[in-house]
Motif scaffolding. Structure first.
Motif, PDB file in Angstrom:
ATOM      1  N   UNK A   1      78.480  -3.697  35.402  1.00 50.20           N
ATOM      2  CA  UNK A   1      77.533  -4.696  35.906  1.00 50.20           C
ATOM      3  C   UNK A   1      76.339  -4.797  34.968  1.00 50.20           C
ATOM      4  N   UNK A   2      75.907  -3.656  34.435  1.00 49.07           N
ATOM      5  CA  UNK A   2      74.788  -3.656  33.499  1.00 49.07           C
ATOM      6  C   UNK A   2      75.080  -4.508  32.270  1.00 49.07           C
TER       7      UNK A   2
ATOM      8  N   UNK B   1      74.650  -8.021  33.145  1.00 44.43           N
ATOM      9  CA  UNK B   1      73.236  -8.410  33.253  1.00 44.43           C
ATOM     10  C   UNK B   1      72.635  -8.607  31.858  1.00 44.43           C
ATOM     11  N   UNK B   2      73.080  -7.797  30.895  1.00 42.33           N
ATOM     12  CA  UNK B   2      72.588  -7.986  29.514  1.00 42.33           C
ATOM     13  C   UNK B   2      72.915  -9.394  29.023  1.00 42.33           C
TER      14      UNK B   2
ATOM     15  N   UNK C   1      70.514 -11.685  30.471  1.00 44.78           N
ATOM     16  CA  UNK C   1      69.197 -11.518  29.850  1.00 44.78           C
ATOM     17  C   UNK C   1      69.033 -12.440  28.648  1.00 44.78           C
TER      18      UNK C   1
ATOM     19  N   UNK D   1      63.849  -1.389  28.695  1.00 47.29           N
ATOM     20  CA  UNK D   1      65.123  -0.755  29.057  1.00 47.29           C
ATOM     21  C   UNK D   1      65.508   0.325  28.046  1.00 47.29           C
TER      22      UNK D   1
ATOM     23  N   UNK E   1      56.143  -8.089  32.865  1.00 45.62           N
ATOM     24  CA  UNK E   1      57.398  -7.377  33.124  1.00 45.62           C
ATOM     25  C   UNK E   1      57.913  -7.688  34.525  1.00 45.62           C
TER      26      UNK E   1
ATOM     27  N   UNK F   1      61.413  -9.529  35.243  1.00 48.90           N
ATOM     28  CA  UNK F   1      62.465  -8.875  36.027  1.00 48.90           C
ATOM     29  C   UNK F   1      62.826  -9.728  37.241  1.00 48.90           C
TER      30      UNK F   1
ATOM     31  N   UNK G   1      65.046 -12.491  36.011  1.00 49.89           N
ATOM     32  CA  UNK G   1      66.386 -11.976  35.701  1.00 49.89           C
ATOM     33  C   UNK G   1      67.172 -11.713  36.995  1.00 49.89           C
ATOM     34  N   UNK G   2      66.485 -11.141  37.949  1.00 47.39           N
ATOM     35  CA  UNK G   2      67.142 -10.842  39.222  1.00 47.39           C
ATOM     36  C   UNK G   2      67.592 -12.140  39.901  1.00 47.39           C
TER      37      UNK G   2
ATOM     38  N   UNK H   1      70.717 -13.462  38.219  1.00 46.22           N
ATOM     39  CA  UNK H   1      71.927 -12.702  38.573  1.00 46.22           C
ATOM     40  C   UNK H   1      72.346 -13.006  40.011  1.00 46.22           C
ATOM     41  N   UNK H   2      71.367 -13.080  40.905  1.00 45.82           N
ATOM     42  CA  UNK H   2      71.692 -13.336  42.318  1.00 45.82           C
ATOM     43  C   UNK H   2      72.210 -14.749  42.515  1.00 45.82           C
TER      44      UNK H   2
ATOM     45  N   UNK I   1      68.624  -2.899  39.214  1.00 48.48           N
ATOM     46  CA  UNK I   1      68.894  -3.788  38.081  1.00 48.48           C
ATOM     47  C   UNK I   1      68.549  -3.083  36.766  1.00 48.48           C
TER      48      UNK I   1
ATOM     49  N   UNK J   1      71.084  -0.364  36.030  1.00 51.81           N
ATOM     50  CA  UNK J   1      72.348  -0.933  35.531  1.00 51.81           C
ATOM     51  C   UNK J   1      72.210  -1.361  34.075  1.00 51.81           C
TER      52      UNK J   1
END
Lengths: 174, 152
Positions: free
Chosen positions: A110-111, A114-115, A118, A133, A158, A162, A165-166, A169-170, B6, B9
């Motif tokens: 999952x990470x 997410x990259x 990003x 990160x 930041x 974030x 980004x969240x 993804x959501x 997040x 991850x």
């Protein structure tokens, strides 16, 4: 279920398998709270100790992983508040029957996903999150110098990045 | 989705900041800290002395003192850190008798004491961090407290 029966579910092999599968996730969650390595180690160890003492309440071994991650978050948040000088109780422990279902996202696959998300963010979000990160010990002052931004803006930027980004993804998950 | 999850991850996705081996070793060793057949003593709020402002944090009733109870036994624990070492003093009520033993444990070391006639016990020289107390009585299952975290 007695404590003895629960521990029968959690024999040495099962325990070591849990460690192999989840200690990396638990460590990453503890460090995500900005804890030092020593405090993060305490938070992770605390979660394992909670498992030792809560074994008699575990009804569904399949949920142990999510509960370990949830409990690490709980211990890390508590240590983080304590480090800020807040008075916190150490008496409450997450319910073993109610692990946080969103803990499943703490995963390398999952990470990597997410990259890729990003990369859709513009600057300075992309660089700021990347630095944050990849360098968990970096101070805001160091990040400010690298990105040529006022140090006072790093925290709010930041948080804003974030959040974006969240949301990204959501939104995709819906 | 929590921001911490997040961020965790993202770090895992590139192998940044991997878990140190000593943390994994401590996790594996925690298995040996179980108390098979033991009875967990649950935390109990201490009575707040008159005139003291109430607080959701039980430990603020008497700073450093925590109370646990199970199987008809009450275990009070007071912790202090002096000179970088952890001291644990406490009392088991009712006094458990001359054949009882109180074990004060950290993940790395355990010290056993015979409680006094009034159920008091004390241990010094422990490393700060996680600590738990187990009361062993003849003809009773051991009673163990929740692990508590104590730093200076």
């Amino acid at each position: 279920m007695s404590a003895d029966n629960s521990f029968a579910l959690l024999d040495q092999d099962v325990w070591e398998d849990l460690v192999a599968r989840f200690d990396g996730r638990m460590w990453a969650v503890a460090r995500a709270f900005g804890l030092s390595a020593a405090d993060a180690a305490d938070a992770v160890q605390g979660a394992w100790l909670r498992l030792v003492e809560s074994a008699d309440t575990i009804r569904d071994p399949e949920r142990i992983g999510a509960w370990l991650v949830t409990t690490t978050r709980h211990e890390a948040a508590r240590l983080s508040r304590k480090a800020r000088g807040e008075v916190v109780s150490d008496m409450d422990v997450p319910d073993t029957a109610l692990p946080d279902p969103t803990a499943a996202v703490v995963d390398a696959d999952f990470g990597r996903h997410v990259w890729r998300r990003l990369d859709l963010l513009g600057e300075p979000c992309r660089s700021l999150i990347r630095l944050y990160v990849l360098h968990p010990e970096a101070r805001y002052a160091q990040i400010a110098i690298r990105l040529n931004l006022p140090v006072g803006s790093i925290g709010p930027t930041r948080a804003r990045c974030m959040a974006r980004l969240r949301a990204l993804v959501e939104e995709e998950a819906r | 989705m929590r921001e911490e999850y997040l961020l965790a991850a993202l770090r895992m996705g590139v192998g940044a900041d991997p878990v140190p081996e000593n943390v994994s070793a401590a996790a594996r060793a925690a298995f040996d800290l179980r108390v098979p057949g033991g009875v967990p003593a649950r935390p109990v709020d201490l009575p707040v002395p008159p005139g003291t402002r109430s607080s959701p944090a039980a430990e603020t009733a008497q700073p450093g003192v925590r109370r646990f109870s199970a199987d008809g036994l009450v275990i009070d624990i007071e912790t202090t850190v002096a000179g970088g070492r952890l001291e644990v003093a406490g009392q088991v009520s009712p006094a458990p008798g001359p054949d009882a033993r109180v074990e004060v444990r950290t993940p790395h070391i355990a010290k056993v004491r015979v409680p006094s006639g009034t159920g008091h016990f004390a241990v010094a020289g422990l490393p700060p961090g996680w600590v738990s107390v187990v009361c062993h009585r003849p003809d009773h299952p051991p009673v163990f407290t929740r692990w508590i975290h104590v730093r200076g």
